[in-house]
Design an enzyme around this catalytic site. Structure first.
Site, short mmCIF file in Angstrom:
data_model
loop_
_atom_site.label_atom_id
_atom_site.label_comp_id
_atom_site.label_asym_id
_atom_site.label_seq_id
_atom_site.Cartn_x
_atom_site.Cartn_y
_atom_site.Cartn_z
N SER A 4 -5.52 -9.76 -2.53
CA SER A 4 -4.29 -10.56 -2.63
C SER A 4 -3.07 -9.80 -2.15
O SER A 4 -2.15 -10.38 -1.57
CB SER A 4 -4.08 -11.07 -4.06
OG SER A 4 -4.11 -9.99 -4.96
N ASP B 282 -8.59 -4.92 4.85
CA ASP B 282 -8.20 -6.16 4.18
C ASP B 282 -7.04 -6.83 4.93
O ASP B 282 -6.99 -8.05 5.08
CB ASP B 282 -7.84 -5.91 2.71
CG ASP B 282 -7.02 -4.65 2.49
OD1 ASP B 282 -6.66 -3.97 3.48
OD2 ASP B 282 -6.71 -4.33 1.32
N ALA C 260 -2.87 -7.49 0.29
CA ALA C 260 -2.83 -7.51 1.75
C ALA C 260 -2.46 -8.91 2.23
O ALA C 260 -1.62 -9.07 3.12
CB ALA C 260 -4.20 -7.10 2.31
O1 PMV Z 1 -11.72 -2.74 -3.52
P1 PMV Z 1 -11.39 -3.36 -2.21
O2 PMV Z 1 -11.98 -4.74 -2.07
O3 PMV Z 1 -9.94 -3.35 -1.92
O4 PMV Z 1 -12.12 -2.52 -1.08
C1 PMV Z 1 -11.91 -1.15 -0.93
C2 PMV Z 1 -12.67 -0.66 0.26
C3 PMV Z 1 -12.57 0.84 0.50
O5 PMV Z 1 -13.29 1.12 1.69
C4 PMV Z 1 -13.22 1.60 -0.64
C5 PMV Z 1 -11.14 1.32 0.65
C6 PMV Z 1 -10.49 0.90 1.95
O6 PMV Z 1 -9.26 0.83 1.96
O7 PMV Z 1 -11.17 0.66 2.94
#
Ligand code: PMV
Length: 322
Positions: free
Chosen positions: A111, A155, A113
């Site tokens: 959310s 994201d 991003a």
């Molecule tokens: O927790 P999320 O859905 O925001 O995913 C994080 C993913 C990571 O690779 C662990 C961190 C990143 O910024 O890529």
């Protein structure tokens, strides 16, 4: 009074989390749950924000105070984004901004991003800035880094470009690899993941243990194979690659009992393969599944104590709304 509205989708990490922070590629898809941001005039030369979804009725900030002093947690991404865009394009008019989301910020759909991306697109339209998708990505990713200090930006890329993309940080490669909906089932653990903390734990593990680099190498190979599988619509193969990715994430100690339980339950229901999605520790798990077994897999998630989130994937990226 003129008002513009922009919206941006949330995301689900498909494969490559954690390794992507260190320059490896990942695959991410946009979900059909969106964040909408409306921008309109404000006579007092201030920023007024209303975000009823997150319990923020009215928030005022003078332009000279953007990013300074106390900022409510739910406002940090929006405020830093506005600050960056105002500075870059030398804007000095006040605005009224309203945010609204289709999904709970607890799911891990990105959310923060999505709100930063939708805000950038709404500001661009409102002030006639003609920001390209790349400009929106750069400003929104910059705002995320200003606030969190860490993050690959995958994201942000999903919110800007939508569909299913292959991504290398910091936006070095952003390639659409699949345009349809993925045969995915999504289970929510009910537990909010603390992404920055888990990212720092993995960084610490990487600093101490040499083998972590070879795990990231293996994850890179899986992601490259997954890209080919996507291009050939080979979801059975994708499921196998996801299973292997989950094993590797296990070695980094980022899964959790609840994630493991939901993953076990959908595997028993006959899915092609399953894994956690995102940082780990909570949020969601995903599984590739044939259309006939989709409902059985969803029910298995509910029986195992999770929530079956019936979202669609491969959604459109940031757009203006009429
Ligand atoms: O927790 P999320 O859905 O925001 O995913 C994080 C993913 C990571 O690779 C662990 C961190 C990143 O910024 O890529």
């Amino acid at each position: 009074m003129r008002q513009v509205i922009a919206s941006a989708p949330g995301k689900l990490m498909i494969m490559g989390e954690h390794a992507v922070v260190y320059g490896a590629p990942c695959i991410v898809t946009a979900v059909d749950q969106r964040v909408r941001v409306a921008v309109g005039p404000n006579g007092e030369g201030e920023i007024h924000v209303k975000s009823p979804n997150v319990g923020l009725d009215e928030y005022h900030k003078k332009l000279s105070q953007l990013g300074v002093g106390e900022v409510p947690k739910s406002m940090t991404f929006v405020e830093h984004l506005i600050k960056r865009v105002y500075k870059r394009y030398s804007i000095c008019s006040g605005i009224t901004l309203t945010t609204e989301s289709d999904f709970s910020s607890l799911f891990g759909f990105g959310s923060s991003a999505a709100v930063a991306v939708a805000t950038a697109a709404a500001l661009s339209e409102y002030f006639g800035l003609k920001m390209s998708k790349r400009d929106i990505f750069d400003e929104a990713y910059g705002a995320v880094l200003d606030v969190q200090g860490v993050g690959s930006g995958f994201d942000v890329a999903a919110s800007v470009y939508g569909r299913t993309i292959y991504y290398v940080t910091p936006g070095k490669v952003i390639e659409s690899i699949f345009t349809g909906e993925l045969p995915l089932v999504v289970g929510y653990t009910g537990i909010k993941a603390d992404t920055p903390t888990i990212v720092r734990q993995v960084a610490e593990l990487k600093r101490r243990e040499k083998w972590v680099d070879s795990v990231f190498g293996d994850i890179t190979t899986l992601v490259e194979r997954a890209k080919i599988a996507f291009q050939g619509n080979n979801f059975v193969q994708l499921g196998k690659l996801m299973d292997r990715n989950q094993e590797l994430l296990g070695t980094l100690n980022v899964s959790s009992d609840m994630l493991d339980q939901l993953i076990r339950s959908v595997r028993k229901a006959g899915t092609y393969g399953a894994k956690l999605s995102g940082a780990g520790g909570g949020d969601c798990m995903i599984a590739m599944v044939s259309p006939e077994l989709r409902d059985a897999a969803g029910e298995a998630i509910e029986e195992a104590g999770g929530a079956w989130l019936k979202v669609k994937t491969g959604a459109e990226g940031v757009r203006l709304e009429v």
